[in-house]
Scaffold this active site. Structure first.
Site, PDB file in Angstrom:
ATOM      1  N   ASP A 205     -19.992   9.431  -2.842  1.00 60.61           N
ATOM      2  CA  ASP A 205     -19.237  10.564  -1.501  1.00 60.61           C
ATOM      3  C   ASP A 205     -18.174  11.580  -2.388  1.00 60.61           C
ATOM      4  O   ASP A 205     -17.679  11.417  -2.852  1.00 60.61           O
ATOM      5  CB  ASP A 205     -18.298   9.570  -1.255  1.00 60.61           C
ATOM      6  CG  ASP A 205     -18.398   9.987   0.345  1.00 60.61           C
ATOM      7  OD1 ASP A 205     -18.947  10.099   1.273  1.00 60.61           O
ATOM      8  OD2 ASP A 205     -17.267   9.529   0.726  1.00 60.61           O
ATOM      9  N   GLU A 244     -23.897  13.546  -3.404  1.00 60.24           N
ATOM     10  CA  GLU A 244     -23.333  13.976  -2.672  1.00 60.24           C
ATOM     11  C   GLU A 244     -22.048  16.076  -2.712  1.00 60.24           C
ATOM     12  O   GLU A 244     -21.000  15.598  -3.055  1.00 60.24           O
ATOM     13  CB  GLU A 244     -22.241  13.441  -1.279  1.00 60.24           C
ATOM     14  CG  GLU A 244     -22.400  14.281   0.156  1.00 60.24           C
ATOM     15  CD  GLU A 244     -21.048  14.160   0.954  1.00 60.24           C
ATOM     16  OE1 GLU A 244     -21.131  14.097   2.299  1.00 60.24           O
ATOM     17  OE2 GLU A 244     -20.015  13.547   0.661  1.00 60.24           O
TER      18      GLU A 244
HETATM   19  C1  NOJ Z   1     -19.329  12.241   3.171  1.00 58.89           C
HETATM   20  C2  NOJ Z   1     -19.615  11.339   3.779  1.00 58.89           C
HETATM   21  O1  NOJ Z   1     -21.234  11.002   4.173  1.00 58.89           O
HETATM   22  C3  NOJ Z   1     -19.464  10.865   5.479  1.00 58.89           C
HETATM   23  O2  NOJ Z   1     -19.975   9.999   6.011  1.00 58.89           O
HETATM   24  C4  NOJ Z   1     -17.154  10.008   5.023  1.00 58.89           C
HETATM   25  O3  NOJ Z   1     -17.299  10.453   6.760  1.00 58.89           O
HETATM   26  C5  NOJ Z   1     -17.003  11.104   4.502  1.00 58.89           C
HETATM   27  N1  NOJ Z   1     -17.979  11.517   3.269  1.00 58.89           N
HETATM   28  C6  NOJ Z   1     -15.849  10.988   4.029  1.00 58.89           C
HETATM   29  O4  NOJ Z   1     -16.199   9.296   3.219  1.00 58.89           O
END
Ligand code: NOJ
Length: 553
Positions: A205, A244
């Site tokens: 993440d 990500e």
């Molecule tokens: C990215 C995640 O995909 C999202 O759903 C989340 O709210 C944020 N990061 C914070 O963890």
């Protein structure tokens, strides 16, 4: 090393299926999905043909950000089951040949995590430095605010201890400080723990946030990512980090580890995804074709992860204001479909107006793009969103198994969508029986994608299709070639493709019956239906198409 060792670097042409245990299948009739329910559905997933499951966070959580706010990294949210249930699930998944990765959310914790409670207990707390504190934070740059509907700063004043703490996301998600070696060690321990329980890696993440804004600043922030990858590889050769990393291509290559490819194994192609939507909005393949040409080739031990939708908003943050507006106008014109001023809280089929031909074309395009496709649960049956749910939860609706829902025998955790995307219209059971269904189309696409490792491994060349609505490309690997063409518009198109080196070859259709020969001059005419799609295997004269493919090992 030859290109064809797809079992060693399995992720190069995996098919990744993202799901949330909470909304997938309820196994104990309490309205909440759980590991027992998920385990019952493993054969469905294996039958679909996906090869790797990505589980959204399943850890204990106050659930203020759907589990992305964790209070214990070493166990299971009791609502979803026990560690025992998790291990049984892993065993079943492995038995069916499925790998499993999980969300690694370590940029921050929940403010209810015992680490943060301890850290905020006072400036002298031994855990104080596990988070990022400041007496005088820099003024906020609006571009840094990820959730502008709820937050106007990335710093929150902590009354009790008299300092501000950093939170890149919601204020209840304080950022961990990877500038502290103890925190880096703890993160490594978390990886080790779950790998020991069988995970093949992690979807990481918020990667750029993780290594930014730490205290003290890391001299080489990327070294931490390389350390994590090295640790994992030591323990398990094929373990991966799927990152990500939503930054421009020039910056993104650093996350692969520049030329070395020793950091994030696979990065999501956020730019290509946004350009694909712009292309679909315009019925013009040019933006996507340009992105494919600009996209850097991944280093040898890395890969692009391609997707059209995920569990978050369809972010359009990398488009210009005008381009974003075009996509809004085409696919989410009303305000309740939009979110954060930059995205759409909708699923793909509703955005494409439920037009099955167009939906099938979009997914055919996805599976043919160079990289590893990642799909979000329910995409394979064309589920819609529920705009009555708050914010991004609109797309995180319960999986639709049967005409009456089939997710749970109790009142489900989230409301089931109504209308033309309700379970009586869209469900897995009916689509299994219907040879023309989207589910069957997915099965075919996945089967063909796996049989054509050239698509994932090969060198991709965007071809001049002579018509802006058509994206045509070829992928070459080890002397084998696949040619694909997609018609983004709703009128039939004839395209002429020049296929250098394939003069006299046969092109065999892989999605329907049919074949065409490439004339000696090398230019072949390909008719495409409205929103039509062709996947073609090139085979030299007298060689069966099946023998002309690069082989997986
Ligand atoms: C990215 C995640 O995909 C999202 O759903 C989340 O709210 C944020 N990061 C914070 O963890």
């Amino acid at each position: 090393m030859r290109l064809t060792y797809t079992s060693d670097v399995w992720w190069k042409n995996a098919v990744v299926y993202c799901l949330d245990v909470e909304t997938f299948k309820d196994g104990n009739d309490d309205g909440v999905g759980d590991f027992r329910g998920l385990t019952q559905q493993i054969d469905y997933l294996a039958g679909l043909g996906v090869t790797c499951l990505w589980l959204m966070p399943f850890f204990p959580t106050p659930n203020r950000d759907d589990g992305y706010d964790i209070t214990d990294f070493y166990t299971i949210d009791p609502r979803l089951g026990t560690l025992g249930d998790f291990v049984e699930f892993m065993r079943t998944a492995h038995d069916r040949g499925l790998r499993v990765i999980a969300d690694l959310v370590v940029n921050h914790t929940s403010d209810q995590h015992p680490w943060f409670k301890e850290a905020r207990s006072g400036k002298d707390s031994p855990r104080r430095d596990w988070y990022v504190w400041s007496d005088t934070p820099e003024p906020d740059d609006p571009k840094q605010i990820v959730f502008p509907d709820k937050e106007d700063s990335i710093w929150e004043y902590d009354e009790g201890s008299g300092q501000y703490y950093l939170h890149s996301f919601y204020r209840h998600q304080p950022d961990l400080n990877v500038g502290n070696p103890e925190v880096r060690d703890e993160i490594t321990r978390i990886l080790g723990f779950w790998m020991e329980l069988g995970l093949s890696g992690f979807r990481v993440d918020a990667v750029p946030f993780l290594i930014e804004n730490v205290n003290p600043k890391l001299a080489e922030p990327h070294e931490f990512l390389a350390d994590l990858r090295a640790f994992m590889t030591r323990r398990m050769g094929g373990a991966i980090l799927l990152g990500e990393v939503n930054v421009p291509y020039e910056e993104l290559v650093k996350f692969f580890g520049d030329g070395l490819g020793d950091q994030i194994t696979m990065c999501f192609d956020f730019i290509g995804m946004q350009k694909a939507w712009l292309s679909m909005a315009r019925n013009d393949a040019t933006p996507l074709a340009d992105a494919l040409r600009e996209r850097p080739a991944p280093p040898k031990d890395c890969q692009w992860a391609v997707f059209l939708r995920n569990h978050d908003e369809l972010t359009l943050d990398k488009l210009t204001d005008e381009e974003r507006q075009e996509v809004f106008d085409a696919f989410g014109p009303s305000e309740d479909m939009q979110i954060f001023g930059r995205g759409l809280r909708r699923r793909l089929p509703t955005m494409l107006g439920g037009d099955l031909r167009r939906i099938k074309m979009a997914y055919s395009l996805l599976f043919s793009l160079p990289g590893t496709p990642v799909i979000f649960y329910g995409e394979e049956i064309g589920m819609g969103e529920n705009l009555d749910e708050e914010g991004r939860m609109a797309v995180r609706v319960p999986m639709q198994w049967t005409s009456d829902g089939g997710f749970s025998r109790a009142e489900p955790v989230r409301e089931i969508p109504e209308g033309s995307f309700a379970p009586d219209r869209v469900n897995a059971a009916d689509q299994k029986r219907d040879t023309h269904s989207l589910l069957r189309w997915f099965q075919l696409l996945i089967e063909r994608y796996r049989e054509c490792p050239e698509l994932a491994w090969g060198e991709c060349t965007v071809l001049d299709a002579g018509h802006p609505a058509v994206l045509a490309h070829r992928c070459d690997a080890d002397g084998a070639t696949v040619v694909v063409a997609h018609n983004l518009c709703d009128t039939a198109r004839d395209v002429e493709l020049t296929l250098t080196g394939l003069e006299g070859y046969q092109l065999t259709d892989l999605l329907v019956d049919g074949a065409v020969e490439v004339p000696e001059k090398g230019t072949v005419r390909l008719p495409l239906d409205p929103h039509g799609t062709r996947w073609l295997r090139a085979s030299p004269p007298k060689i069966a198409p099946e023998d002309a493919s690069v082989k997986s090992h």
